[in-house]
Design a protein around this motif. Structure first.
Motif, PDB file in Angstrom:
ATOM      1  N   LEU A 146       0.309  -0.930   0.445  1.00  0.00           N
ATOM      2  CA  LEU A 146       0.113   0.133   0.330  1.00  0.00           C
ATOM      3  C   LEU A 146       0.579   1.351  -0.093  1.00  0.00           C
ATOM      4  CD1 LEU A 146      -2.712  -1.322   2.585  1.00  0.00           C
ATOM      5  CD2 LEU A 146      -3.302  -0.679   0.190  1.00  0.00           C
ATOM      6  N   GLY A 147       1.816   1.197   0.872  1.00  0.00           N
ATOM      7  CA  GLY A 147       2.942   2.151   0.737  1.00  0.00           C
ATOM      8  C   GLY A 147       2.540   3.625   1.436  1.00  0.00           C
ATOM      9  N   MET A 148       1.791   3.056   2.944  1.00  0.00           N
ATOM     10  CA  MET A 148       1.060   4.097   3.584  1.00  0.00           C
ATOM     11  C   MET A 148       1.814   4.095   4.817  1.00  0.00           C
ATOM     12  SD  MET A 148      -2.889   3.886   2.207  1.00  0.00           S
ATOM     13  CE  MET A 148      -3.654   5.171   3.530  1.00  0.00           C
ATOM     14  N   GLU A 149       1.461   4.866   5.495  1.00  0.00           N
ATOM     15  CA  GLU A 149       2.139   4.972   6.966  1.00  0.00           C
ATOM     16  C   GLU A 149       1.064   3.847   7.729  1.00  0.00           C
ATOM     17  OE1 GLU A 149       5.088   6.730   8.173  1.00  0.00           O
ATOM     18  OE2 GLU A 149       5.065   6.608   6.161  1.00  0.00           O
ATOM     19  N   VAL A 150       1.183   3.157   9.001  1.00  0.00           N
ATOM     20  CA  VAL A 150       0.948   1.939   9.357  1.00  0.00           C
ATOM     21  C   VAL A 150      -0.521   3.037  10.529  1.00  0.00           C
ATOM     22  CG1 VAL A 150       0.700   0.826  11.542  1.00  0.00           C
ATOM     23  CG2 VAL A 150       2.811   0.616   9.768  1.00  0.00           C
ATOM     24  N   ALA A 151       0.397   4.595  10.955  1.00  0.00           N
ATOM     25  CA  ALA A 151      -0.784   5.098  11.687  1.00  0.00           C
ATOM     26  C   ALA A 151      -2.153   5.840  11.085  1.00  0.00           C
ATOM     27  CB  ALA A 151      -0.074   6.410  12.116  1.00  0.00           C
ATOM     28  N   ASP A 152      -1.889   5.941   9.623  1.00  0.00           N
ATOM     29  CA  ASP A 152      -3.238   6.219   8.518  1.00  0.00           C
ATOM     30  C   ASP A 152      -3.505   5.556   8.661  1.00  0.00           C
ATOM     31  OD1 ASP A 152      -2.087   8.608   8.055  1.00  0.00           O
ATOM     32  OD2 ASP A 152      -0.841   8.565   6.300  1.00  0.00           O
ATOM     33  N   LEU A 153      -3.665   3.880   7.896  1.00  0.00           N
ATOM     34  CA  LEU A 153      -4.063   2.987   8.360  1.00  0.00           C
ATOM     35  C   LEU A 153      -4.118   1.953   9.452  1.00  0.00           C
ATOM     36  CD1 LEU A 153      -1.799   0.466   5.831  1.00  0.00           C
ATOM     37  CD2 LEU A 153      -3.814   1.750   5.320  1.00  0.00           C
ATOM     38  N   GLU A 154      -4.111   2.513  10.427  1.00  0.00           N
ATOM     39  CA  GLU A 154      -4.885   2.978  11.177  1.00  0.00           C
ATOM     40  C   GLU A 154      -5.817   3.399  12.067  1.00  0.00           C
ATOM     41  OE1 GLU A 154      -1.483   2.427  15.018  1.00  0.00           O
ATOM     42  OE2 GLU A 154      -1.849   0.446  14.766  1.00  0.00           O
ATOM     43  N   ASP A 155      -5.515   4.861  11.388  1.00  0.00           N
ATOM     44  CA  ASP A 155      -6.778   5.930  11.973  1.00  0.00           C
ATOM     45  C   ASP A 155      -7.920   5.048  10.767  1.00  0.00           C
ATOM     46  OD1 ASP A 155      -8.088   7.922  12.365  1.00  0.00           O
ATOM     47  OD2 ASP A 155      -7.882   9.007   9.837  1.00  0.00           O
ATOM     48  N   ILE A 156      -7.317   4.977   9.469  1.00  0.00           N
ATOM     49  CA  ILE A 156      -8.610   4.837   8.580  1.00  0.00           C
ATOM     50  C   ILE A 156      -9.533   3.529   8.778  1.00  0.00           C
ATOM     51  CG2 ILE A 156      -8.672   3.317   5.904  1.00  0.00           C
ATOM     52  CD1 ILE A 156      -6.908   5.187   5.479  1.00  0.00           C
ATOM     53  N   ARG A 157      -9.154   2.113   9.211  1.00  0.00           N
ATOM     54  CA  ARG A 157      -9.511   1.254  10.342  1.00  0.00           C
ATOM     55  C   ARG A 157     -10.294   1.655  11.045  1.00  0.00           C
ATOM     56  NH1 ARG A 157      -5.991  -1.532  13.679  1.00  0.00           N
ATOM     57  NH2 ARG A 157      -6.411   0.326  15.164  1.00  0.00           N
ATOM     58  N   ASP A 158      -9.982   2.641  12.891  1.00  0.00           N
ATOM     59  CA  ASP A 158     -11.232   2.903  13.356  1.00  0.00           C
ATOM     60  C   ASP A 158     -12.241   3.853  12.814  1.00  0.00           C
ATOM     61  OD1 ASP A 158      -8.901   1.864  15.495  1.00  0.00           O
ATOM     62  OD2 ASP A 158      -7.982   4.064  15.475  1.00  0.00           O
ATOM     63  N   ARG A 159     -11.955   4.619  11.773  1.00  0.00           N
ATOM     64  CA  ARG A 159     -13.309   5.532  11.234  1.00  0.00           C
ATOM     65  C   ARG A 159     -14.413   4.367  10.383  1.00  0.00           C
ATOM     66  NH1 ARG A 159     -11.154  11.648  10.243  1.00  0.00           N
ATOM     67  NH2 ARG A 159     -13.473  11.210   8.764  1.00  0.00           N
ATOM     68  N   LEU A 160     -13.696   3.394   9.626  1.00  0.00           N
ATOM     69  CA  LEU A 160     -14.572   1.797   9.274  1.00  0.00           C
ATOM     70  C   LEU A 160     -15.412   1.526  10.097  1.00  0.00           C
ATOM     71  CD1 LEU A 160     -12.088   0.665   6.019  1.00  0.00           C
ATOM     72  CD2 LEU A 160     -14.260   2.406   5.730  1.00  0.00           C
ATOM     73  N   THR A 161     -14.159   1.338  11.328  1.00  0.00           N
ATOM     74  CA  THR A 161     -15.145   0.428  12.384  1.00  0.00           C
ATOM     75  C   THR A 161     -16.419   1.504  12.685  1.00  0.00           C
ATOM     76  OG1 THR A 161     -13.041  -0.181  13.329  1.00  0.00           O
ATOM     77  CG2 THR A 161     -14.823  -0.028  15.070  1.00  0.00           C
ATOM     78  N   SER A 162     -16.131   2.853  13.400  1.00  0.00           N
ATOM     79  CA  SER A 162     -17.505   3.542  13.263  1.00  0.00           C
ATOM     80  C   SER A 162     -17.916   3.656  12.747  1.00  0.00           C
ATOM     81  CB  SER A 162     -16.363   5.641  13.901  1.00  0.00           C
ATOM     82  OG  SER A 162     -15.696   5.116  15.208  1.00  0.00           O
ATOM     83  N   LEU A 163     -17.824   3.948  11.464  1.00  0.00           N
ATOM     84  CA  LEU A 163     -18.988   3.604  10.501  1.00  0.00           C
ATOM     85  C   LEU A 163     -19.482   2.251  10.270  1.00  0.00           C
ATOM     86  CD1 LEU A 163     -20.349   4.620   7.806  1.00  0.00           C
ATOM     87  CD2 LEU A 163     -18.195   3.377   6.695  1.00  0.00           C
ATOM     88  N   ILE A 164     -19.382   1.174  10.240  1.00  0.00           N
ATOM     89  CA  ILE A 164     -19.475  -0.394  10.552  1.00  0.00           C
ATOM     90  C   ILE A 164     -20.677  -0.199  12.122  1.00  0.00           C
ATOM     91  CG2 ILE A 164     -19.282  -2.560  11.837  1.00  0.00           C
ATOM     92  CD1 ILE A 164     -16.520  -2.443   9.577  1.00  0.00           C
ATOM     93  N   ASP A 165     -20.270   0.639  13.087  1.00  0.00           N
ATOM     94  CA  ASP A 165     -20.817   0.762  13.989  1.00  0.00           C
ATOM     95  C   ASP A 165     -22.536   1.603  13.944  1.00  0.00           C
ATOM     96  OD1 ASP A 165     -19.005  -0.738  15.852  1.00  0.00           O
ATOM     97  OD2 ASP A 165     -17.732   0.855  16.965  1.00  0.00           O
ATOM     98  N   ALA A 166     -22.239   3.082  13.139  1.00  0.00           N
ATOM     99  CA  ALA A 166     -23.381   3.080  12.672  1.00  0.00           C
ATOM    100  C   ALA A 166     -24.115   2.571  11.945  1.00  0.00           C
ATOM    101  CB  ALA A 166     -22.649   4.742  12.171  1.00  0.00           C
ATOM    102  N   THR A 167     -23.918   1.539  10.739  1.00  0.00           N
ATOM    103  CA  THR A 167     -24.806   0.676  10.501  1.00  0.00           C
ATOM    104  C   THR A 167     -25.265   0.088  11.201  1.00  0.00           C
ATOM    105  OG1 THR A 167     -22.410  -0.470   9.798  1.00  0.00           O
ATOM    106  CG2 THR A 167     -23.269   1.465   8.503  1.00  0.00           C
ATOM    107  N   ARG A 168     -24.679  -0.487  12.263  1.00  0.00           N
ATOM    108  CA  ARG A 168     -25.765  -1.686  12.941  1.00  0.00           C
ATOM    109  C   ARG A 168     -26.702  -0.855  13.388  1.00  0.00           C
ATOM    110  NH1 ARG A 168     -19.849  -4.677  14.400  1.00  0.00           N
ATOM    111  NH2 ARG A 168     -20.053  -6.573  12.562  1.00  0.00           N
ATOM    112  N   ARG A 169     -26.646   0.251  14.153  1.00  0.00           N
ATOM    113  CA  ARG A 169     -27.337   1.054  15.280  1.00  0.00           C
ATOM    114  C   ARG A 169     -28.838   0.922  14.321  1.00  0.00           C
ATOM    115  NH1 ARG A 169     -22.586   3.970  17.213  1.00  0.00           N
ATOM    116  NH2 ARG A 169     -23.233   5.513  15.851  1.00  0.00           N
ATOM    117  N   THR A 170     -28.253   1.461  12.951  1.00  0.00           N
ATOM    118  CA  THR A 170     -29.229   0.995  12.056  1.00  0.00           C
ATOM    119  C   THR A 170     -30.825   0.221  11.872  1.00  0.00           C
ATOM    120  OG1 THR A 170     -28.934   0.355   9.950  1.00  0.00           O
ATOM    121  CG2 THR A 170     -28.391   3.273  10.725  1.00  0.00           C
ATOM    122  N   GLY A 171     -29.598  -1.142  12.419  1.00  0.00           N
ATOM    123  CA  GLY A 171     -30.621  -2.260  12.642  1.00  0.00           C
ATOM    124  C   GLY A 171     -30.673  -2.655  11.417  1.00  0.00           C
TER     125      GLY A 171
END
Length: 157
Positions: free
Chosen positions: A132-157
């Motif tokens: 990917l050629g990306m920094e680990v911190a950037d990938l971790e940030d993307i993962r964390d933001r996607l996890t928040s998105l996943i949580d939001a989708t689960r709250r919608t039922g």
């Protein structure tokens, strides 16, 4: 093509809410396909597909697990998981058997081959990061933001 700007004292451009490049679903779909594509040549020598790799990740964290527990962790339907488990069992990486505490449930455990495979898999994250050629911190940030998105989708039922 975006709509023509409105003529007024202050020129403000009309935002096309249906523009493809503005869609979260489009960005996620393309990113998902592309990232999984990076995993494919790394997993192939191990004899794993990406979905099988996800199953193995869950089992490397905890084994045995019931099929229903794996399905929940991977956000998959048990019926979708069953063929993956059959192929992993045929490859000698897992063993499926009736759960001793609940005969209705199937428990999946790692075989010695499945446990050995983990050592080879430990190289995968570094290989993906390198490709990917990306920094680990950037990938971790993307993962964390996607996890928040996943949580939001689960709250919608």
């Amino acid at each position: 093509m975006s709509p023509a700007p409105r003529s007024s004292a202050s020129t403000t451009e009309v935002v096309d809410l249906l523009a493809l490049d503005r869609q979260v679903c489009f960005a996620l779909a393309v990113a998902s396909r592309n990232v999984i594509g990076i995993y494919r040549p790394i997993l192939e020598p191990m004899g794993l597909t990406h979905p099988q790799y996800l199953v193995m990740l869950a089992l490397w964290e905890e084994s045995p697990l019931r099929v229903s527990e794996i399905a929940e962790r991977l956000s998959l339907e048990p019926a979708t998981l069953s063929p993956l488990l059959k192929r992993l069992e045929a490859a000698g990486h897992v063993l499926r058997e009736r759960d001793r505490t609940d005969e209705r449930a199937v428990a999946v455990s790692l075989t010695p081959s499945g446990r050995r495979l983990r050592r080879r898999a430990e190289r995968i994250p570094a290989a993906v990061i390198d490709r990917l050629g990306m920094e680990v911190a950037d990938l971790e940030d993307i993962r964390d933001r996607l996890t928040s998105l996943i949580d939001a989708t689960r709250r919608t039922g």
